[in-house]
Design a protein around this motif. Structure first.
Motif, PDB file in Angstrom:
ATOM      1  N   LYS A  37      -6.645 -12.351   0.184  1.00  0.00           N
ATOM      2  CA  LYS A  37      -5.799 -11.451   0.352  1.00  0.00           C
ATOM      3  C   LYS A  37      -6.648  -9.941   0.306  1.00  0.00           C
ATOM      4  CE  LYS A  37      -3.815 -12.739  -3.402  1.00  0.00           C
ATOM      5  NZ  LYS A  37      -3.195 -12.795  -4.551  1.00  0.00           N
ATOM      6  N   PHE A  38      -5.973  -9.212   1.374  1.00  0.00           N
ATOM      7  CA  PHE A  38      -6.568  -7.747   1.311  1.00  0.00           C
ATOM      8  C   PHE A  38      -5.682  -6.650   1.126  1.00  0.00           C
ATOM      9  CE2 PHE A  38      -9.191 -10.517   3.873  1.00  0.00           C
ATOM     10  CZ  PHE A  38     -10.712 -10.135   3.612  1.00  0.00           C
ATOM     11  N   GLU A  39      -5.863  -5.676   0.623  1.00  0.00           N
ATOM     12  CA  GLU A  39      -5.199  -4.426   0.273  1.00  0.00           C
ATOM     13  C   GLU A  39      -5.848  -3.220   1.296  1.00  0.00           C
ATOM     14  OE1 GLU A  39      -3.825  -3.704  -3.867  1.00  0.00           O
ATOM     15  OE2 GLU A  39      -2.845  -5.991  -3.908  1.00  0.00           O
ATOM     16  N   VAL A  40      -5.097  -2.912   2.222  1.00  0.00           N
ATOM     17  CA  VAL A  40      -5.802  -1.928   3.193  1.00  0.00           C
ATOM     18  C   VAL A  40      -5.026  -0.408   2.826  1.00  0.00           C
ATOM     19  CG1 VAL A  40      -6.170  -1.098   5.483  1.00  0.00           C
ATOM     20  CG2 VAL A  40      -6.598  -3.808   4.733  1.00  0.00           C
ATOM     21  N   PHE A  41      -5.732   0.625   2.925  1.00  0.00           N
ATOM     22  CA  PHE A  41      -5.425   1.844   2.581  1.00  0.00           C
ATOM     23  C   PHE A  41      -5.467   2.606   3.922  1.00  0.00           C
ATOM     24  CE2 PHE A  41      -5.331   0.085  -1.703  1.00  0.00           C
ATOM     25  CZ  PHE A  41      -4.126   0.599  -2.102  1.00  0.00           C
ATOM     26  N   SER A  42      -4.561   2.970   4.545  1.00  0.00           N
ATOM     27  CA  SER A  42      -4.599   3.718   5.553  1.00  0.00           C
ATOM     28  C   SER A  42      -4.138   5.149   5.799  1.00  0.00           C
ATOM     29  CB  SER A  42      -3.967   2.779   6.835  1.00  0.00           C
ATOM     30  OG  SER A  42      -4.074   3.351   7.910  1.00  0.00           O
ATOM     31  N   GLY A  43      -4.618   6.197   6.317  1.00  0.00           N
ATOM     32  CA  GLY A  43      -4.081   7.380   6.688  1.00  0.00           C
ATOM     33  C   GLY A  43      -3.218   7.423   7.656  1.00  0.00           C
ATOM     34  N   LYS A  44      -3.364   6.526   8.574  1.00  0.00           N
ATOM     35  CA  LYS A  44      -2.519   6.379   9.664  1.00  0.00           C
ATOM     36  C   LYS A  44      -1.015   5.892   9.473  1.00  0.00           C
ATOM     37  CE  LYS A  44      -7.144   5.739  12.004  1.00  0.00           C
ATOM     38  NZ  LYS A  44      -7.794   5.002  10.732  1.00  0.00           N
ATOM     39  N   ILE A  45      -0.579   5.458   8.555  1.00  0.00           N
ATOM     40  CA  ILE A  45       0.769   4.979   8.369  1.00  0.00           C
ATOM     41  C   ILE A  45       1.291   5.828   7.241  1.00  0.00           C
ATOM     42  CG2 ILE A  45      -0.252   2.490   9.044  1.00  0.00           C
ATOM     43  CD1 ILE A  45       0.071   1.648   6.276  1.00  0.00           C
ATOM     44  N   LYS A  46       2.702   5.435   7.463  1.00  0.00           N
ATOM     45  CA  LYS A  46       3.693   6.395   6.293  1.00  0.00           C
ATOM     46  C   LYS A  46       4.010   5.006   5.347  1.00  0.00           C
ATOM     47  CE  LYS A  46       3.271  10.352   8.360  1.00  0.00           C
ATOM     48  NZ  LYS A  46       2.333  11.197   7.764  1.00  0.00           N
ATOM     49  N   ASN A  47       4.337   3.824   5.967  1.00  0.00           N
ATOM     50  CA  ASN A  47       5.132   3.128   4.891  1.00  0.00           C
ATOM     51  C   ASN A  47       4.302   1.802   4.824  1.00  0.00           C
ATOM     52  OD1 ASN A  47       7.719   4.290   4.698  1.00  0.00           O
ATOM     53  ND2 ASN A  47       8.033   4.331   6.594  1.00  0.00           N
ATOM     54  N   TYR A  57      -0.911  -0.232   2.931  1.00  0.00           N
ATOM     55  CA  TYR A  57      -0.643   1.106   2.138  1.00  0.00           C
ATOM     56  C   TYR A  57      -0.879   2.140   2.839  1.00  0.00           C
ATOM     57  CZ  TYR A  57       0.117  -2.401  -1.556  1.00  0.00           C
ATOM     58  OH  TYR A  57       0.706  -3.689  -2.375  1.00  0.00           O
ATOM     59  N   PRO A  58       0.172   3.067   2.657  1.00  0.00           N
ATOM     60  CA  PRO A  58      -0.448   4.537   3.109  1.00  0.00           C
ATOM     61  C   PRO A  58      -1.209   5.097   1.780  1.00  0.00           C
ATOM     62  CG  PRO A  58       1.932   4.553   2.398  1.00  0.00           C
ATOM     63  CD  PRO A  58       1.318   3.144   2.428  1.00  0.00           C
ATOM     64  N   VAL A  59      -2.277   5.877   2.216  1.00  0.00           N
ATOM     65  CA  VAL A  59      -3.150   6.639   1.134  1.00  0.00           C
ATOM     66  C   VAL A  59      -2.572   6.921   0.118  1.00  0.00           C
ATOM     67  CG1 VAL A  59      -5.059   8.097   0.773  1.00  0.00           C
ATOM     68  CG2 VAL A  59      -5.346   6.813   2.699  1.00  0.00           C
ATOM     69  N   ASN A  60      -2.501   6.776  -1.038  1.00  0.00           N
ATOM     70  CA  ASN A  60      -2.161   6.996  -2.273  1.00  0.00           C
ATOM     71  C   ASN A  60      -3.002   6.894  -3.252  1.00  0.00           C
ATOM     72  OD1 ASN A  60      -0.257   6.568  -4.941  1.00  0.00           O
ATOM     73  ND2 ASN A  60       1.264   7.294  -3.692  1.00  0.00           N
ATOM     74  N   LEU A  63      -1.835   4.235  -6.311  1.00  0.00           N
ATOM     75  CA  LEU A  63      -1.860   2.892  -5.718  1.00  0.00           C
ATOM     76  C   LEU A  63      -3.069   2.401  -5.428  1.00  0.00           C
ATOM     77  CD1 LEU A  63       1.145   2.580  -3.059  1.00  0.00           C
ATOM     78  CD2 LEU A  63       0.888   1.535  -5.278  1.00  0.00           C
ATOM     79  N   PHE A  64      -4.226   3.341  -5.070  1.00  0.00           N
ATOM     80  CA  PHE A  64      -5.430   3.091  -4.618  1.00  0.00           C
ATOM     81  C   PHE A  64      -6.135   2.636  -6.063  1.00  0.00           C
ATOM     82  CE2 PHE A  64      -9.895   3.994  -4.259  1.00  0.00           C
ATOM     83  CZ  PHE A  64     -10.177   3.114  -3.280  1.00  0.00           C
ATOM     84  N   ASN A  65      -6.033   3.698  -6.935  1.00  0.00           N
ATOM     85  CA  ASN A  65      -6.582   3.256  -8.173  1.00  0.00           C
ATOM     86  C   ASN A  65      -6.317   1.852  -8.773  1.00  0.00           C
ATOM     87  OD1 ASN A  65      -8.029   5.621  -8.072  1.00  0.00           O
ATOM     88  ND2 ASN A  65      -6.884   6.758  -9.727  1.00  0.00           N
ATOM     89  N   HIS A  66      -4.983   1.855  -8.966  1.00  0.00           N
ATOM     90  CA  HIS A  66      -4.523   0.509  -9.297  1.00  0.00           C
ATOM     91  C   HIS A  66      -5.039  -0.639  -8.766  1.00  0.00           C
ATOM     92  CE1 HIS A  66      -1.611  -2.956  -9.763  1.00  0.00           C
ATOM     93  NE2 HIS A  66      -1.586  -2.425 -11.122  1.00  0.00           N
ATOM     94  N   SER A  67      -5.091  -0.520  -7.256  1.00  0.00           N
ATOM     95  CA  SER A  67      -5.701  -1.521  -6.351  1.00  0.00           C
ATOM     96  C   SER A  67      -7.174  -1.868  -6.833  1.00  0.00           C
ATOM     97  CB  SER A  67      -5.610  -1.539  -4.837  1.00  0.00           C
ATOM     98  OG  SER A  67      -6.132  -2.414  -4.164  1.00  0.00           O
TER      99      SER A  67
END
Length: 195
Positions: A37-47, A57-60, A63-67
């Motif tokens: 399973k991958f959790e990808v953080f992207s600056g290109k999405i809103k939701n 996930y949008p960059v947050n 959320l990123f720290n938790h991941s």
């Protein structure tokens, strides 16, 4: 919250933060590794949205720290903060430096010294590289045994030793290094060179 006070766990996912690589390329390569399973953080999405084994996930920061705190490993660029935090948390790290960024190349070289897996790019060999990375067990721990007070004391000890050497050099007179010391003294009496 800061990672320095976190209690890291392993929820079995891989955190991915590669803002310099297109989300479609990430999806194409990560979807081939369906057992993870991958959790990808992207600056290109809103939701947030899910595609197969990939949660986008949008960059947050929260959320990123938790991941990151709860991941098995992280795939990221070779900046400074994220790899340093991952080393501190004792997470497996794979870095893919941004092209044309000298600092990223220097950081990647330093991270290799910790046993971090460094890739030049995300290409069709990624699945094979990912499998190799997951088998690696020799990544070193980041040892932060010195307190801030210890570090500041060492800096001041080093500075005092430098000032003594500088004064001796100034008394000796001419020479290229001595001229540099004179330049520093004349240009800014409060400043001392850092290297």
């Amino acid at each position: 919250f800061p990672v320095t006070i976190a209690n890291p766990e392993d929820y079995g996912h891989i955190t991915v933060y590669l803002g310099h690589i297109d989300d479609m390329i990430l999806h194409r390569q990560l979807s081939k590794i369906s057992e993870f399973k991958f959790e990808v953080f992207s600056g290109k999405i809103k939701n947030p949205y899910r595609q197969g084994n990939i949660q986008f996930y949008p960059v947050n920061q929260s959320l990123f720290n938790h991941s990151l705190i709860n991941c098995t490993g992280i795939i990221t660029g070779s900046g400074f903060e994220t790899p340093a935090e991952a080393l501190y948390l004792q997470k497996k790290i794979m870095v893919i430096p941004m092209k044309g960024q000298y600092e990223q190349l220097c950081n990647a070289a330093a991270l290799k010294g910790f046993g971090v897996y460094v890739l030049d790019n995300l290409d069709d060999q990624f699945q094979l590289n990912f499998e190799r990375w997951m088998r690696i067990q020799h990544q070193k721990k980041l040892d932060l045994t010195n307190s801030t007070e210890d570090i500041v004391s060492r800096i001041f000890e080093h500075k005092e030793g430098f000032n003594v050497k500088r004064q001796k050099a100034l008394r000796k007179g001419a020479g290229p290094i001595h001229q540099q010391f004179r330049f520093w003294e004349q240009s800014s009496p409060q400043s001392t060179p850092t290297s």
